[in-house]
Design an enzyme around this catalytic site. Structure first.
Site, PDB file in Angstrom:
ATOM      1  N   GLY A 195       0.776  -1.233   0.000  1.00 18.41           N
ATOM      2  CA  GLY A 195       0.000   0.000   0.000  1.00 18.41           C
ATOM      3  C   GLY A 195       0.806   1.281   0.000  1.00 18.41           C
ATOM      4  CG  LEU A 196       3.061   4.717  -2.581  1.00 20.74           C
ATOM      5  CD1 LEU A 196       3.903   5.181  -1.386  1.00 20.74           C
ATOM      6  CD2 LEU A 196       3.930   4.623  -3.836  1.00 20.74           C
ATOM      7  CG  ASN A 201      -7.970  13.155  -1.556  1.00 18.38           C
ATOM      8  OD1 ASN A 201      -8.716  13.245  -2.533  1.00 18.38           O
ATOM      9  ND2 ASN A 201      -8.423  13.102  -0.308  1.00 18.38           N
ATOM     10  N   GLY A 256      -2.284   9.900  -5.455  1.00 17.85           N
ATOM     11  CA  GLY A 256      -1.899   8.808  -6.340  1.00 17.85           C
ATOM     12  C   GLY A 256      -0.430   8.953  -6.695  1.00 17.85           C
ATOM     13  CB  ILE A 293      -4.868  -2.180  -1.602  1.00 18.03           C
ATOM     14  CG1 ILE A 293      -4.610  -0.780  -1.025  1.00 18.03           C
ATOM     15  CG2 ILE A 293      -3.844  -3.190  -1.093  1.00 18.03           C
ATOM     16  CD1 ILE A 293      -3.338  -0.117  -1.502  1.00 18.03           C
ATOM     17  NE  ARG A 308     -15.888 -12.744 -40.692  1.00 21.44           N
ATOM     18  CZ  ARG A 308     -17.208 -12.860 -40.714  1.00 21.44           C
ATOM     19  NH1 ARG A 308     -17.774 -14.061 -40.599  1.00 21.44           N
ATOM     20  NH2 ARG A 308     -17.969 -11.783 -40.818  1.00 21.44           N
ATOM     21  CD  GLN A 336     -11.982  -1.373 -36.273  1.00 20.52           C
ATOM     22  OE1 GLN A 336     -12.241  -1.124 -35.105  1.00 20.52           O
ATOM     23  NE2 GLN A 336     -12.717  -0.919 -37.277  1.00 20.52           N
ATOM     24  CB  ILE A 337      -8.644  -8.048 -36.539  1.00 21.31           C
ATOM     25  CG1 ILE A 337      -7.495  -7.187 -37.075  1.00 21.31           C
ATOM     26  CG2 ILE A 337      -8.601  -9.438 -37.173  1.00 21.31           C
ATOM     27  CD1 ILE A 337      -6.108  -7.666 -36.672  1.00 21.31           C
ATOM     28  CD  GLU A 373       3.390  -2.125 -10.000  1.00 19.78           C
ATOM     29  OE1 GLU A 373       4.626  -1.939 -10.048  1.00 19.78           O
ATOM     30  OE2 GLU A 373       2.868  -3.230  -9.857  1.00 19.78           O
TER      31      GLU A 373
END
Length: 379
Positions: free
Chosen positions: A124-125, A129, A131, A157, A268, A336-337, A363
């Protein structure tokens, strides 16, 4: 730098691929839809040595290096990004922090249990408020005799509810003082440690994300990692390694989306032939393959430096930035493909598409990676 795949890496790749096909693929959408964090799966991964990839054998780990670690995370993420994320967070953050900065007593107590998955780890970092602006953290630790009293909330977390051991960084000094934060190990059994709200996420839904709340959480001074006041510097070093984790996770998602797209394009048919024969599709596949290769080389470059204990802040940030953005682009092109089918849950690429976005945020956002890189190149 020699990035040729070793025989050991090939063996690990095959083993992890087989495990992912057997234990993960059949349940991917079930876990995603129900947002179940499959703890039993991680116990199985622990038995195979995948929950302590970087932990030395004397502490019950696999004793492998970062090239092998990238292989493990990538192969799992090719099947499910959620499981890859949780595997990466457990290995590189909580376990990695104790491995890097714990004393012998702390290592002996926690690493064997983390490496075997008897314990699930959390780290936990981040706070609601703060980040990227970690030096403004409001979670505090105040000394009372032999104990520290922790108060505050950590958010986003991974394993915030299900973890057995939590490494938390709290403020022990003045606001904005980079030497005013300290890292602590906190057991889940601590009555002052509580799980908060579980997040309902766009992607990575089988990887548990929640708040962790500390209310007069009493932690003995023996649970301080290294020295008081070193928490911020420790966290930055842990995140350097963590960026390799997210790069590997990104690679796995990108490769999964690419391989699914290539297979689909060959099968396809439109206008009397496979859509892979059309330049619009074949060029997308060419771009995918090229970008994945470039991101993979950057990731292994950072791993090589990490293995050799050389500075790699710039290289890990480059790898994370490149790989995460590639993951999003490749997953987008994959949808999209597949066309309309790509927008349905019957086909795999919509999940790769949803999962990929987290890689550009967790991260350290892409913007923070560019900040880190620019500072390094302008030194």
């Amino acid at each position: 730098m020699n990035f040729e795949i070793t025989e050991n890496q090939q063996m690990i790749e095959g083993m992890v691929r087989d495990m992912a096909e057997k234990h993960i693929r059949p349940h991917v959408m079930e876990w995603d839809e129900s947002q179940v964090f499959p703890i039993d799966l991680f116990k199985t991964l622990g038995e195979a040595g995948l929950m302590g990839v970087l932990v030395p054998t004397e502490y019950g780990g696999s004793g492998l290096g970062y090239h092998e670690y990238i292989t493990v995370i990538t192969e799992v993420a090719k099947v499910c990004g959620s499981i890859g994320l949780s595997l990466a967070a457990h290995n590189s953050l909580c376990t990695g922090h104790i491995l890097a900065f714990g004393n012998e007593e702390q290592k002996q107590k926690y690493l064997p249990k983390l490496a075997s998955a008897k314990f699930i780890g959390a780290w936990g970092l981040t706070e609601p408020n703060t980040g990227s602006d970690a030096m403004r953290m409001k979670c505090t630790a105040k000394k009372e005799g032999e104990n520290w009293i922790l108060n505050g909330t950590k958010c986003w977390i991974t394993h915030g509810i299900s973890s057995d051991v939590f490494v938390v960084i709290a403020r022990t000094g003045e606001l904005l003082d980079s030497k005013g934060m300290t890292a602590f190990i906190v057991d889940r059994s601590n009555p002052g440690l509580k799980a908060g709200k579980k997040e309902d996420k766009l992607g990575m839904r089988a990887s548990e994300t929640a708040e962790v709340i500390m209310e007069d959480c009493v932690v003995h001074e023996s649970m301080v990692l290294a020295k008081v006041g070193e928490g911020f510097q420790q966290a930055m070093k842990v995140l350097d390694g963590g960026r390799i984790s997210i790069a590997a996770l990104s690679l796995g998602i990108a490769k999964g989306a690419y391989e699914a797209s290539k297979k689909y394009a060959k099968e396809r048919e439109q206008f009397g032939q496979a859509i892979a024969n059309f330049q619009a599709i074949s060029f997308k596949l060419a771009d995918m393959a090229t970008e994945i290769e470039a991101a993979e080389l950057l990731t292994h470059q950072a791993a090589d430096l990490k293995n050799n204990a050389k500075p790699m802040t710039k290289e890990s940030a480059m790898a994370k930035y490149m790989a995460s953005e590639v993951s999003v682009r490749v997953s987008t092109d994959a949808v999209q493909i597949f066309g309309g089918y790509g927008y349905t849950k019957e086909f795999p690429v919509e999940k790769f598409y949803r999962d990929s976005k987290l890689c550009t945020i967790g991260e350290g956002t892409s913007e923070i990676q560019k900040l880190v890189i620019s500072r390094e190149v302008l030194k």
